[in-house]
Design a protein around this motif. Structure first.
Motif, PDB file in Angstrom:
ATOM      1  N   ASP A 234       0.798  -1.223   0.000  1.00  0.00           N
ATOM      2  CA  ASP A 234       0.000   0.000   0.000  1.00  0.00           C
ATOM      3  C   ASP A 234       0.832   1.276   0.000  1.00  0.00           C
ATOM      4  OD1 ASP A 234      -2.714  -1.378   0.456  1.00  0.00           O
ATOM      5  OD2 ASP A 234      -1.503  -2.139   2.101  1.00  0.00           O
ATOM      6  N   TYR A 285      -7.209  -6.779 -14.955  1.00  0.00           N
ATOM      7  CA  TYR A 285      -6.825  -5.924 -13.823  1.00  0.00           C
ATOM      8  C   TYR A 285      -5.759  -4.884 -14.164  1.00  0.00           C
ATOM      9  CZ  TYR A 285      -3.191  -9.601 -13.013  1.00  0.00           C
ATOM     10  OH  TYR A 285      -2.169 -10.524 -13.135  1.00  0.00           O
ATOM     11  N   TYR A 289      -5.464   1.038 -15.530  1.00  0.00           N
ATOM     12  CA  TYR A 289      -4.708   1.223 -14.288  1.00  0.00           C
ATOM     13  C   TYR A 289      -3.268   1.621 -14.601  1.00  0.00           C
ATOM     14  CZ  TYR A 289      -8.587  -0.925 -11.748  1.00  0.00           C
ATOM     15  OH  TYR A 289      -9.828  -1.194 -11.209  1.00  0.00           O
ATOM     16  N   ARG A 328      -6.847   1.524  -4.225  1.00  0.00           N
ATOM     17  CA  ARG A 328      -7.729   0.551  -4.863  1.00  0.00           C
ATOM     18  C   ARG A 328      -9.143   1.119  -4.866  1.00  0.00           C
ATOM     19  NH1 ARG A 328      -8.366  -2.747  -1.411  1.00  0.00           N
ATOM     20  NH2 ARG A 328      -6.918  -1.994   0.163  1.00  0.00           N
ATOM     21  N   PHE A 438      -7.193  -5.995  -7.123  1.00  0.00           N
ATOM     22  CA  PHE A 438      -6.362  -5.394  -6.094  1.00  0.00           C
ATOM     23  C   PHE A 438      -5.244  -4.527  -6.673  1.00  0.00           C
ATOM     24  CE2 PHE A 438      -7.877  -9.477  -4.146  1.00  0.00           C
ATOM     25  CZ  PHE A 438      -8.878  -8.880  -3.390  1.00  0.00           C
ATOM     26  N   ASN A 439      -5.353  -4.187  -7.953  1.00  0.00           N
ATOM     27  CA  ASN A 439      -4.410  -3.258  -8.578  1.00  0.00           C
ATOM     28  C   ASN A 439      -4.730  -1.845  -8.108  1.00  0.00           C
ATOM     29  OD1 ASN A 439      -2.323  -2.326 -10.151  1.00  0.00           O
ATOM     30  ND2 ASN A 439      -3.232  -2.911 -12.111  1.00  0.00           N
ATOM     31  N   ALA A 440      -3.783  -0.937  -8.285  1.00  0.00           N
ATOM     32  CA  ALA A 440      -3.949   0.441  -7.797  1.00  0.00           C
ATOM     33  C   ALA A 440      -4.118   1.427  -8.938  1.00  0.00           C
ATOM     34  CB  ALA A 440      -2.730   0.840  -6.958  1.00  0.00           C
TER      35      ALA A 440
END
Length: 448
Positions: A234, A285, A289, A328, A438-440
Motif C-alpha cells: 500500500d 486488472y 490502471y 484501490r 487489487f491493482n492500484a
C-alpha cells in the motif's frame, strides 16, 4: 606524508565501485513482454525513463536466445546507440534461470556478453560489464558462471540474484555483489530492511556491492502460471525509497518497468505485453490502471538517494508542487476472488511457501499520497461528498500522507493549498462484475 593507514585505505578503495558508477538506479525490464517492440518503442521508453532520472534498464532475458530475446536485445542497443549525446542511459543484462525454457547454456551467455559487453551502451563497473541473474544458484550453474567469467576478456562484474540461498548462502569469492529479490513484506507487516541489512552485513566485509530492490506493489491473478496472491504494498513506493536512504546500497533496481502480470509496472502499459488468455488474463486488472504517475516522484527520490550516498551530489529540490496519489477502488473484502494474502499453498499457488492470510488482513483500505512541495502547504483528501481530511503544515520537500476509506464511497478528490487539485475514479462498495481487483489507480495532480 603517506601513512600506512592511508595506503591501506587507498588499496581497499580500488576494490569498490567508483562513486561515479555506484549510486546508479536501474529499472527491471522483462524482454519477454516487449515482443513486437521496434526501435521507436525502445527509444520512447528509454527517453521516458531517462526523463525521470533512471540511469538504465536491467534487461531480464530468458531462454531460448533465438527469437524474441535476440531480436529485442539488438533493437534495444540500436535505440541506445541512436540517442543524442544529451541522453545518458545504459543497459545491462540479467539472465533468467527460472523463466523461459530453463537454465542458460554457457555458450549462449558467452556469445551474448562478447557481443554486447564491449558496447558503449552497456553499463560497466571498473571496466567490466555488469551482469545479474534471476536465480539459478545451483552448484552446476555456479560452476558455469566461473567458466563464463573466465571466458569473457577482462571478466564481468557479477551481481546475481541468488535470493533463494539467502545471505551467506554462497561464498562472496564467487561474486562482485548481490541483488536481493526480498522487497515485499510477509503477511500483514510493512516492508522492512531486515533482509537488506543481512545482505549488507555479509557483503560489506568482503568489499562487495549490494543492489537493493524497490517495488511499488505486488498483485497477480494468473492461474495458468500457478500465481494468484497479493503482498502488502500500500505505501511501499514511499516506504521503500525511505529505506534506500537508510541502507545506502551501491545500486538500486526498480522492479519493474513492465511486468504487467504482477502489477508492479511503472512504465507505460504496452498491451501486447499484458498476458491475455482465458486462464491468464491480466488485462482484466491492468487496463485502465496506469502507474506512470509514480515516475513523477522519482527525480526527487533518486536525487535524495544519490545525495545521501555521496554528499557531493546536488541535494534534491522540488521544482513544482504536485501530489501523486493512489488507491484501490473497493474494499479488500469486496468481490469474488481466489487470490490469497501471501504466496501460500492453494488450488492455484501450487508452489506457495508462506503462511496464508486473508487479503483483507494484508491490504489497507486507504488512499495514499506523496506530496512534493516547494514550501509549506496544506493538503486535503476527500471521498465522495464526505468531509475532507486535512493535512496541515506539510514541509517543503517530500511528504507522505494517507487516509482510510472509512466506509465512504464516491470520487476521490485531492488538493494542495498552493492550487493543485485532482479527481480520481470513484471508490465503490462492490467491484464491477463482482470480481475483485487489487491493482492500484495511480494519478498525479499539480505540476505534473
Amino acid at each position: 606524508m603517506l601513512t600506512a593507514a592511508t595506503l591501506v585505505a587507498s588499496i581497499l578503495a580500488l576494490h569498490l565501485p567508483s562513486p561515479v558508477i555506484a549510486q546508479s538506479v536501474f529499472a527491471h525490464v522483462f524482454i519477454g513482454n516487449t515482443a513486437g517492440y521496434g526501435v521507436a518503442q525502445w527509444t520512447s521508453d528509454i527517453k521516458l525513463a531517462a526523463k525521470y532520472h533512471i540511469d538504465g534498464f536491467v534487461l531480464n532475458i530468458a531462454t531460448p536466445y533465438d527469437g524474441t530475446t535476440s531480436t529485442q536485445l539488438s533493437l534495444a542497443f540500436q535505440a541506445i546507440d541512436a540517442l543524442p549525446a544529451s541522453v545518458s542511459f545504459k543497459l545491462l543484462l540479467s539472465f533468467d534461470y527460472l523463466g523461459g525454457a530453463g537454465a542458460w547454456v554457457d555458450a549462449d551467455v558467452i556469445k551474448i556478453m562478447k557481443t554486447y559487453g564491449p558496447n558503449g551502451a552497456y553499463f560497466h563497473v571498473d571496466g567490466k560489464p555488469m551482469v545479474s541473474t534471476f536465480e539459478g544458484p545451483s552448484n552446476s550453474n555456479i560452476q558455469d558462471w566461473l567458466y563464463i567469467n573466465g571466458s569473457i576478456p577482462g571478466g564481468i562484474y557479477f551481481v546475481p540474484d541468488w535470493t533463494s540461498l539467502g545471505s551467506e548462502g554462497f561464498s562472496t569469492d564467487l561474486v562482485d555483489g548481490a541483488f536481493s529479490w526480498d522487497m515485499w513484506p510477509d503477511g500483514p507487516e510493512n516492508v522492512s530492511t531486515v533482509a537488506d541489512s543481512a545482505w549488507v552485513d555479509w557483503l560489506s566485509p568482503a568489499r562487495k556491492s549490494y543492489m537493493m530492490g524497490v517495488s511499488p506493489m505486488f498483485y497477480t491473478d494468473l492461474p495458468a502460471y500457478n500465481k494468484a496472491w497479493v503482498w502488502r504494498g500500500d505505501d511501499t513506493w514511499w516506504r521503500r525509497w525511505q529505506q534506500v536512504l537508510e541502507v545506502l546500497p551501491e545500486f538500486v533496481e526498480i522492479v519493474t518497468w513492465n511486468d504487467f502480470g504482477e502489477s508492479h509496472y511503472v512504465g507505460p502499459i504496452y498491451h501486447p505485453g499484458v498476458p491475455n488468455t482465458p486462464t491468464a488474463n491480466a488485462t482484466a486488472y491492468v487496463d485502465g490502471y496506469s502507474h506512470q504517475a509514480w515516475l513523477r516522484t522519482l527525480p526527487y527520490q533518486i536525487a535524495a538517494y544519490k545525495h545521501a550516498y555521496n554528499p557531493t551530489n546536488p541535494a534534491p529540490k522540488v521544482a513544482k508542487d504536485k501530489i501523486v496519489y493512489w488507491y484501490r477502488n473497493a474494499p479488500a473484502t469486496a468481490g469474488n476472488t481466489k487470490v490469497t494474502g501471501n504466496n501460500c499453498k492453494s488450488d492455484i499457488n501450487l508452489f506457495g511457501y508462506q503462511t496464508c492470510f486473508a487479503v483483507s488482513d494484508v491490504l489497507q483500505d486507504s488512499i495514499f499520497a506523496i506530496v512534493l512541495a516547494t514550501k509549506s502547504v496544506t493538503a486535503t483528501i476527500s471521498i465522495g461528498s464526505g468531509e475532507p481530511t486535512v493535512f496541515l503544515n506539510l514541509t517543503a520537500g517530500i511528504n507522505f500522507i494517507s487516509r482510510p476509506f472509512s466506509g465512504e464511497t464516491g470520487k476521490v478528490k485531492v488538493s494542495l493549498s498552493s492550487g493543485a487539485h485532482g479527481e480520481g475514479p470513484a471508490i465503490v462498495s462492490e467491484p464491477v462484475r463482482g470480481v475483485a481487483n487489487f491493482n492500484a489507480y495511480v494519478q498525479c495532480a499539480g505540476g505534473c
